[in-house]
Design an enzyme around this catalytic site. Sequence first.
Site, PDB file in Angstrom:
ATOM      1  N   CYS A 139       4.657 -12.151   2.622  1.00  0.00           N
ATOM      2  CA  CYS A 139       3.606 -13.230   3.000  1.00  0.00           C
ATOM      3  C   CYS A 139       3.689 -14.199   1.982  1.00  0.00           C
ATOM      4  CB  CYS A 139       2.359 -12.544   3.565  1.00  0.00           C
ATOM      5  SG  CYS A 139       1.588 -11.357   2.426  1.00  0.00           S
ATOM      6  N   HIS A 218      -4.897 -14.938   2.015  1.00  0.00           N
ATOM      7  CA  HIS A 218      -4.423 -15.165   0.324  1.00  0.00           C
ATOM      8  C   HIS A 218      -4.635 -16.755   0.138  1.00  0.00           C
ATOM      9  CE1 HIS A 218      -2.387 -11.332   0.294  1.00  0.00           C
ATOM     10  NE2 HIS A 218      -1.574 -11.773   1.073  1.00  0.00           N
TER      11      HIS A 218
HETATM   12  P1  NAD Z   1       1.249  -1.167   8.839  1.00  0.00           P
HETATM   13  O1  NAD Z   1       0.954  -0.033   8.078  1.00  0.00           O
HETATM   14  O2  NAD Z   1       0.112  -2.085   9.440  1.00  0.00           O
HETATM   15  O3  NAD Z   1       2.321  -1.063   9.980  1.00  0.00           O
HETATM   16  C1  NAD Z   1       3.482  -0.032  10.035  1.00  0.00           C
HETATM   17  C2  NAD Z   1       3.421   0.690  11.213  1.00  0.00           C
HETATM   18  O4  NAD Z   1       4.625   1.586  11.107  1.00  0.00           O
HETATM   19  C3  NAD Z   1       2.179   1.629  11.468  1.00  0.00           C
HETATM   20  O5  NAD Z   1       1.936   1.682  12.743  1.00  0.00           O
HETATM   21  C4  NAD Z   1       3.034   3.160  11.088  1.00  0.00           C
HETATM   22  O6  NAD Z   1       2.086   4.259  11.707  1.00  0.00           O
HETATM   23  C5  NAD Z   1       4.322   3.025  11.460  1.00  0.00           C
HETATM   24  N1  NAD Z   1       5.367   3.865  10.909  1.00  0.00           N
HETATM   25  C6  NAD Z   1       5.094   4.709   9.882  1.00  0.00           C
HETATM   26  N2  NAD Z   1       6.437   5.199   9.603  1.00  0.00           N
HETATM   27  C7  NAD Z   1       7.190   4.829  10.684  1.00  0.00           C
HETATM   28  C8  NAD Z   1       8.360   5.336  11.023  1.00  0.00           C
HETATM   29  N3  NAD Z   1       9.314   6.152  10.261  1.00  0.00           N
HETATM   30  N4  NAD Z   1       8.961   4.869  12.190  1.00  0.00           N
HETATM   31  C9  NAD Z   1       8.392   4.165  12.937  1.00  0.00           C
HETATM   32  N5  NAD Z   1       7.134   3.501  12.639  1.00  0.00           N
HETATM   33  C10 NAD Z   1       6.558   3.949  11.439  1.00  0.00           C
HETATM   34  O7  NAD Z   1       2.340  -2.088   7.832  1.00  0.00           O
HETATM   35  P2  NAD Z   1       2.530  -3.809   7.864  1.00  0.00           P
HETATM   36  O8  NAD Z   1       1.285  -4.267   7.367  1.00  0.00           O
HETATM   37  O9  NAD Z   1       2.678  -4.091   9.162  1.00  0.00           O
HETATM   38  O10 NAD Z   1       3.758  -3.658   6.957  1.00  0.00           O
HETATM   39  C11 NAD Z   1       5.104  -3.992   7.504  1.00  0.00           C
HETATM   40  C12 NAD Z   1       6.027  -4.278   6.620  1.00  0.00           C
HETATM   41  O11 NAD Z   1       5.732  -5.810   6.516  1.00  0.00           O
HETATM   42  C13 NAD Z   1       6.007  -3.776   5.335  1.00  0.00           C
HETATM   43  O12 NAD Z   1       7.303  -4.079   4.556  1.00  0.00           O
HETATM   44  C14 NAD Z   1       5.020  -4.811   4.380  1.00  0.00           C
HETATM   45  O13 NAD Z   1       5.353  -4.927   2.885  1.00  0.00           O
HETATM   46  C15 NAD Z   1       5.333  -6.172   5.276  1.00  0.00           C
HETATM   47  N6  NAD Z   1       4.605  -7.288   5.108  1.00  0.00           N
HETATM   48  C16 NAD Z   1       3.087  -7.016   5.355  1.00  0.00           C
HETATM   49  C17 NAD Z   1       2.022  -7.946   5.589  1.00  0.00           C
HETATM   50  C18 NAD Z   1       0.657  -7.726   5.397  1.00  0.00           C
HETATM   51  O14 NAD Z   1      -0.294  -8.253   4.822  1.00  0.00           O
HETATM   52  N7  NAD Z   1       0.251  -6.639   6.171  1.00  0.00           N
HETATM   53  C19 NAD Z   1       2.615  -9.291   5.173  1.00  0.00           C
HETATM   54  C20 NAD Z   1       3.622  -9.548   5.335  1.00  0.00           C
HETATM   55  C21 NAD Z   1       4.811  -8.296   5.070  1.00  0.00           C
END
Ligand code: NAD
Length: 340
Positions: A139, A218
């Site tokens: 992000c 942010h």
């Molecule tokens: P999150 O924890 O909210 O969601 C991840 C989901 O994946 C959860 O529901 C979890 O239960 C599930 N999960 C875990 N292991 C799994 C597997 N083996 N197979 C399938 N599902 C599985 O995480 P998020 O915040 O959505 O982040 C996801 C990605 O996006 C990460 O790489 C993160 O760095 C990136 N990201 C996050 C944000 C943020 O601010 N939240 C912003 C930009 C990028």
Amino acid sequence: MTVRVAVNGYGTIGKRVADAVARQPDLQLVGVAKTRANFEAQGALVRGYPLYVAGDRAPFDAAGLRVAGSVADMVAAADVVIDATPEKVGRANAGMYAAAGVRAIFQGGEKADIAEVSFNALANYAAAKGKRTVRVVSCNTTGLARAAAVLTKAYGVERWDATLVRRAADPPEIDRGPVNGIVPTLKLPSHHGPDLRTIYPDLAIATSAVVVPTTLMHVHVNHVRLVRPPPTTEALVAAFRSTPRFHVFAAWEGIAGTPQVMEYARDVAHGRPDMTANVLWENGVRVDGPNAYFFQAIHQESIVVPESIDAVRAMFELAPDAASSMAITDRTLAGPAPAN
Ligand code: NAD
């Protein structure tokens, strides 16, 4: 041509990406995969998305949740998987996608070498054309990459210093802090500048970060020394305002900070009350000789969502260029949901 897209990981990012895929005229949502049988799994079914299970299916059956199959079944039915699992899980999944002969898009929590290219639509759309693996940067890096697209093209960047004021957690996360403190990230520079150089290898940028007790957004505090500076502050404001994926608030709108930004998003939302644009304030931009100063706010939950859609279009060459793809994505995300 309709590209079949599966979303693996249905949390903060995956939920929004699935909604965005469902709105695209040239993409078809195959389904979403979850590990846990919880309210989010229920929510996917309420939205009408086929629900696949990554791991043990028994808790889903016990809860009476209708399961379409295993994650392997979902992957086999897709042309591309958007992996939105937590940091490092994407790397564990990469072999499964490769073995199935399916293309994959990873998120910014994974290291850059997971994919052939790190991606931002405004910055390097063409670099993802025809690729089998793409990483949509995080992000904060997405916010910086969009601003870099404006600044490098029009003015040239001699030197950029950015301080990132980072939200401590996403709104649903009850197990993260801090609740009463400002926590400097004791790594100088922070990883964001080097991450931006996965897209702009020669950019002279140094970033530092502090974490603050908020969940909304942010905020980046930027000081950029420009090679060919614009003549006036108004010219720089106009450059941001005329670029897709920037939203510049005027002074009369009375947006004092991130709470009002997100209240505005809730007021105008057709779909999720998100803010996928970089948010700037007209009065928060200043040009002083070669120096440009600007604040920008980044909605961490949603900014990478349109980028993930454009990454699919670039990989499958569904649109001739970034502007065409971004126009479709932004129009469909802003409007009412399609009837299904
Ligand atoms: P999150 O924890 O909210 O969601 C991840 C989901 O994946 C959860 O529901 C979890 O239960 C599930 N999960 C875990 N292991 C799994 C597997 N083996 N197979 C399938 N599902 C599985 O995480 P998020 O915040 O959505 O982040 C996801 C990605 O996006 C990460 O790489 C993160 O760095 C990136 N990201 C996050 C944000 C943020 O601010 N939240 C912003 C930009 C990028």
